[in-house]
Design an enzyme around this catalytic site. Sequence first.
Site, PDB file in Angstrom:
ATOM      1  N   LYS A 259       0.887  -1.172   0.000  1.00 45.10           N
ATOM      2  CA  LYS A 259       0.000   0.000   0.000  1.00 45.10           C
ATOM      3  C   LYS A 259       0.920   1.217   0.000  1.00 45.10           C
ATOM      4  O   LYS A 259       1.461   1.607   1.032  1.00 45.10           O
ATOM      5  CB  LYS A 259      -0.876  -0.014   1.254  1.00 45.10           C
ATOM      6  CG  LYS A 259      -2.227   0.654   1.114  1.00 45.10           C
ATOM      7  CD  LYS A 259      -2.205   2.096   0.657  1.00 45.10           C
ATOM      8  CE  LYS A 259      -2.036   3.058   1.813  1.00 45.10           C
ATOM      9  NZ  LYS A 259      -1.850   4.459   1.336  1.00 45.10           N
TER      10      LYS A 259
ATOM     11  N   GLU B 137       9.158   1.222  11.273  1.00 41.40           N
ATOM     12  CA  GLU B 137      10.257   2.146  10.959  1.00 41.40           C
ATOM     13  C   GLU B 137       9.646   3.538  10.988  1.00 41.40           C
ATOM     14  O   GLU B 137       8.945   3.930  10.055  1.00 41.40           O
ATOM     15  CB  GLU B 137      10.844   1.839   9.572  1.00 41.40           C
ATOM     16  CG  GLU B 137      11.503   0.476   9.451  1.00 41.40           C
ATOM     17  CD  GLU B 137      12.859   0.399  10.142  1.00 41.40           C
ATOM     18  OE1 GLU B 137      13.315   1.407  10.704  1.00 41.40           O
ATOM     19  OE2 GLU B 137      13.456  -0.685  10.120  1.00 41.40           O
TER      20      GLU B 137
ATOM     21  N   CYS C 158      13.734  10.288   7.144  1.00 44.38           N
ATOM     22  CA  CYS C 158      13.539   9.938   8.556  1.00 44.38           C
ATOM     23  C   CYS C 158      14.808  10.173   9.361  1.00 44.38           C
ATOM     24  O   CYS C 158      14.761  10.527  10.534  1.00 44.38           O
ATOM     25  CB  CYS C 158      13.119   8.482   8.670  1.00 44.38           C
ATOM     26  SG  CYS C 158      14.276   7.355   7.888  1.00 44.38           S
TER      27      CYS C 158
ATOM     28  N   GLU D 273       9.791  15.987  15.335  1.00 39.41           N
ATOM     29  CA  GLU D 273      10.198  15.806  13.939  1.00 39.41           C
ATOM     30  C   GLU D 273       9.441  16.817  13.069  1.00 39.41           C
ATOM     31  O   GLU D 273       8.209  16.827  13.053  1.00 39.41           O
ATOM     32  CB  GLU D 273       9.867  14.382  13.473  1.00 39.41           C
ATOM     33  CG  GLU D 273      10.342  14.111  12.057  1.00 39.41           C
ATOM     34  CD  GLU D 273       9.965  12.722  11.557  1.00 39.41           C
ATOM     35  OE1 GLU D 273       8.784  12.350  11.661  1.00 39.41           O
ATOM     36  OE2 GLU D 273      10.858  12.012  11.055  1.00 39.41           O
TER      37      GLU D 273
HETATM   38  P1  NAD Z   1       2.188   8.410   7.477  1.00 40.23           P
HETATM   39  O1  NAD Z   1       2.246   7.676   8.750  1.00 40.23           O
HETATM   40  O2  NAD Z   1       1.244   9.535   7.342  1.00 40.23           O
HETATM   41  O3  NAD Z   1       1.836   7.426   6.265  1.00 40.23           O
HETATM   42  C1  NAD Z   1       2.610   6.284   5.984  1.00 40.23           C
HETATM   43  C2  NAD Z   1       1.745   5.258   5.281  1.00 40.23           C
HETATM   44  O4  NAD Z   1       0.724   4.826   6.183  1.00 40.23           O
HETATM   45  C3  NAD Z   1       1.018   5.793   4.041  1.00 40.23           C
HETATM   46  O5  NAD Z   1       0.983   4.787   3.057  1.00 40.23           O
HETATM   47  C4  NAD Z   1      -0.396   6.036   4.566  1.00 40.23           C
HETATM   48  O6  NAD Z   1      -1.380   5.980   3.568  1.00 40.23           O
HETATM   49  C5  NAD Z   1      -0.538   4.899   5.547  1.00 40.23           C
HETATM   50  N1  NAD Z   1      -1.571   5.089   6.587  1.00 40.23           N
HETATM   51  C6  NAD Z   1      -2.068   6.258   7.075  1.00 40.23           C
HETATM   52  N2  NAD Z   1      -3.013   6.006   8.014  1.00 40.23           N
HETATM   53  C7  NAD Z   1      -3.101   4.663   8.123  1.00 40.23           C
HETATM   54  C8  NAD Z   1      -3.870   3.794   8.947  1.00 40.23           C
HETATM   55  N3  NAD Z   1      -4.742   4.258   9.829  1.00 40.23           N
HETATM   56  N4  NAD Z   1      -3.672   2.471   8.832  1.00 40.23           N
HETATM   57  C9  NAD Z   1      -2.768   1.975   7.955  1.00 40.23           C
HETATM   58  N5  NAD Z   1      -2.017   2.748   7.144  1.00 40.23           N
HETATM   59  C10 NAD Z   1      -2.181   4.071   7.218  1.00 40.23           C
HETATM   60  O7  NAD Z   1       3.678   8.841   7.180  1.00 40.23           O
HETATM   61  P2  NAD Z   1       4.190   9.766   6.001  1.00 40.23           P
HETATM   62  O8  NAD Z   1       3.803  11.161   6.333  1.00 40.23           O
HETATM   63  O9  NAD Z   1       3.805   9.180   4.698  1.00 40.23           O
HETATM   64  O10 NAD Z   1       5.769   9.573   6.121  1.00 40.23           O
HETATM   65  C11 NAD Z   1       6.569  10.386   6.887  1.00 40.23           C
HETATM   66  C12 NAD Z   1       6.991   9.666   8.142  1.00 40.23           C
HETATM   67  O11 NAD Z   1       7.638   8.446   7.808  1.00 40.23           O
HETATM   68  C13 NAD Z   1       8.018  10.460   8.931  1.00 40.23           C
HETATM   69  O12 NAD Z   1       7.697  10.413  10.300  1.00 40.23           O
HETATM   70  C14 NAD Z   1       9.322   9.712   8.650  1.00 40.23           C
HETATM   71  O13 NAD Z   1      10.298   9.890   9.644  1.00 40.23           O
HETATM   72  C15 NAD Z   1       8.840   8.308   8.561  1.00 40.23           C
HETATM   73  N6  NAD Z   1       9.817   7.461   7.850  1.00 40.23           N
HETATM   74  C16 NAD Z   1      10.574   6.582   8.574  1.00 40.23           C
HETATM   75  C17 NAD Z   1      11.551   5.795   7.957  1.00 40.23           C
HETATM   76  C18 NAD Z   1      12.408   4.842   8.756  1.00 40.23           C
HETATM   77  O14 NAD Z   1      13.093   4.015   8.158  1.00 40.23           O
HETATM   78  N7  NAD Z   1      12.436   4.920  10.070  1.00 40.23           N
HETATM   79  C19 NAD Z   1      11.747   5.910   6.573  1.00 40.23           C
HETATM   80  C20 NAD Z   1      10.963   6.817   5.856  1.00 40.23           C
HETATM   81  C21 NAD Z   1       9.993   7.587   6.512  1.00 40.23           C
END
Ligand code: NAD
Length: 494
Positions: free
Chosen positions: A178, A253, A287, A383
């Site tokens: 997804k 992650e 991240c 963050e």
């Molecule tokens: P997000 O949590 O908003 O979304 C991530 C994914 O989760 C998307 O595909 C979204 O559609 C999905 N999602 C949203 N609500 C959901 C739910 N209720 N149930 C299941 N899935 C759902 O994150 P984002 O804004 O897309 O990404 C940014 C974040 O990701 C930052 O905090 C960043 O630090 C983190 N990140 C971490 C790593 C790592 O390796 N630690 C790598 C990349 C990004």
Amino acid sequence: MTATLAHGAAAEHRIGGQRVPSRHEPLPVEDPSTATTIAHVPRGDARDVDLAVSAARAAARRTRVTTPAERGRLLRSLAAALDADLEGFARLETGDTGKPLSLARSEIAGCVGYLDYYGGAADKLHGETIPIGPGSLAYTVREPVGVTAHIVPWNAPLSMLCRSVAPALAAGNTAVVKPAEQTPLTALRFADLVEGLDLPPGTVNVVTGLGAEAGAALAAHPGIGSLTFTGSVATGRAVLRAAAEHITPVVTELGGKSPQIVFADADLDDVARQVVTGFTANSGQYCDAGSRLLVARTAHDELVERIVARLASLTLGAGIEDPDLGPMVSAEHRRRVSDYVALGAREGATEVGRRRALPGPGHFVAPVVFTGVTPEMRIAREEIFGPVLAVLGFDDEEHAVALADATDYGLGVGIHTRDIDRALRVADRVDAGYVMINEYFAGSPAVPFGGTKLSGTGRERGLVALDSYLKNKTVVARVGPATQPHATQQGEPS
Ligand code: NAD
């Protein structure tokens, strides 16, 4: 962008080797550099997710008869196919995310690296035999978990997909992905690439849509054997709660507030370069962005001066023009980052350097450096996920370590010093998952990556990541006649 987007009808899921149209009004996908709609994708729902999990389960049954060596070869073929289309994928990623084209190219090259690395590992996964005594045979088998689910963020879309899908496939599983609603295009193209190879249809399925709909349905699905979630802490919590219902193992992650610690003996010119890259690469939307600078007070002014001088020469623009910094991924995210910049001033931090004119009409934010930051300020702890650097001075090593650990996150830590004893001592003491000495963002598919505290529980990359996609089975057998005493009788019932 027209040429890349002309590739196939994007408004269809990729399920079981088929293109499955949306049952709902498709979702627009925007180029954040221009704030224009460049494609539409399906708004997936629980039924689409169910279909994808069934297709992946059917493919998993067929995958089980493939030899590990063959699986490895197929993954390496996938790497080669992606490499051959690297430019097409990079341009699509740039259009979808706004990231500079060179950065997109290097991320896609990184994806090739993940597929190659785990392709090489596919036939080297095995259990062990355990000598527990005469008359007994004990051994372990590492079995695929079956269908793996991957919920991916928007900041490095294909890179985050390949980072977890490559080891999942190497371990003999199939996948349902997804992608983020903001950036689903390369995932769809990747599924097409997989279908072009000699893999069972449904080996990689992609269901696009909103997090609260398709994402939530996938996290709660009873048919998945593991879930890898990369994204924010808030969503991570929701996903963990949903997965708990079926005791589905989850790799999380999550976010970070990673410090770069600079001691006075470091090469300050080189450090200035690394600090700038650390907090502005991908416009701060990584991240492990080095979003905090912890610097020895005696080197503070000189380093800040060098950082500000470097920032002045950075270019901002549309990703396809390959500037140093592209836009934020969306108008909503630009507002969020701008709110943090305003908050920094209200909290009493000092913005240094000159504000610059922003290119329009995309979602641009200029890099910002705040000095005079204290550990209690929200800009020092939360963050921001944009090009905003919080600078804090430290008195000594003890103080540096305390500041490094003074957030709820524990992802990356950069250490800059010529004193290797000190570097290793600090590396040992900080509570974080990934420490980089004298080279920020150093890494490879072969080295494990992940966080502590709110940054998550998972370890991706390296051989250790394969553990998340394998079930361990132990077999203990009596060998020889029943009358003979054997070691298994000494085992305790549990
Ligand atoms: P997000 O949590 O908003 O979304 C991530 C994914 O989760 C998307 O595909 C979204 O559609 C999905 N999602 C949203 N609500 C959901 C739910 N209720 N149930 C299941 N899935 C759902 O994150 P984002 O804004 O897309 O990404 C940014 C974040 O990701 C930052 O905090 C960043 O630090 C983190 N990140 C971490 C790593 C790592 O390796 N630690 C790598 C990349 C990004």
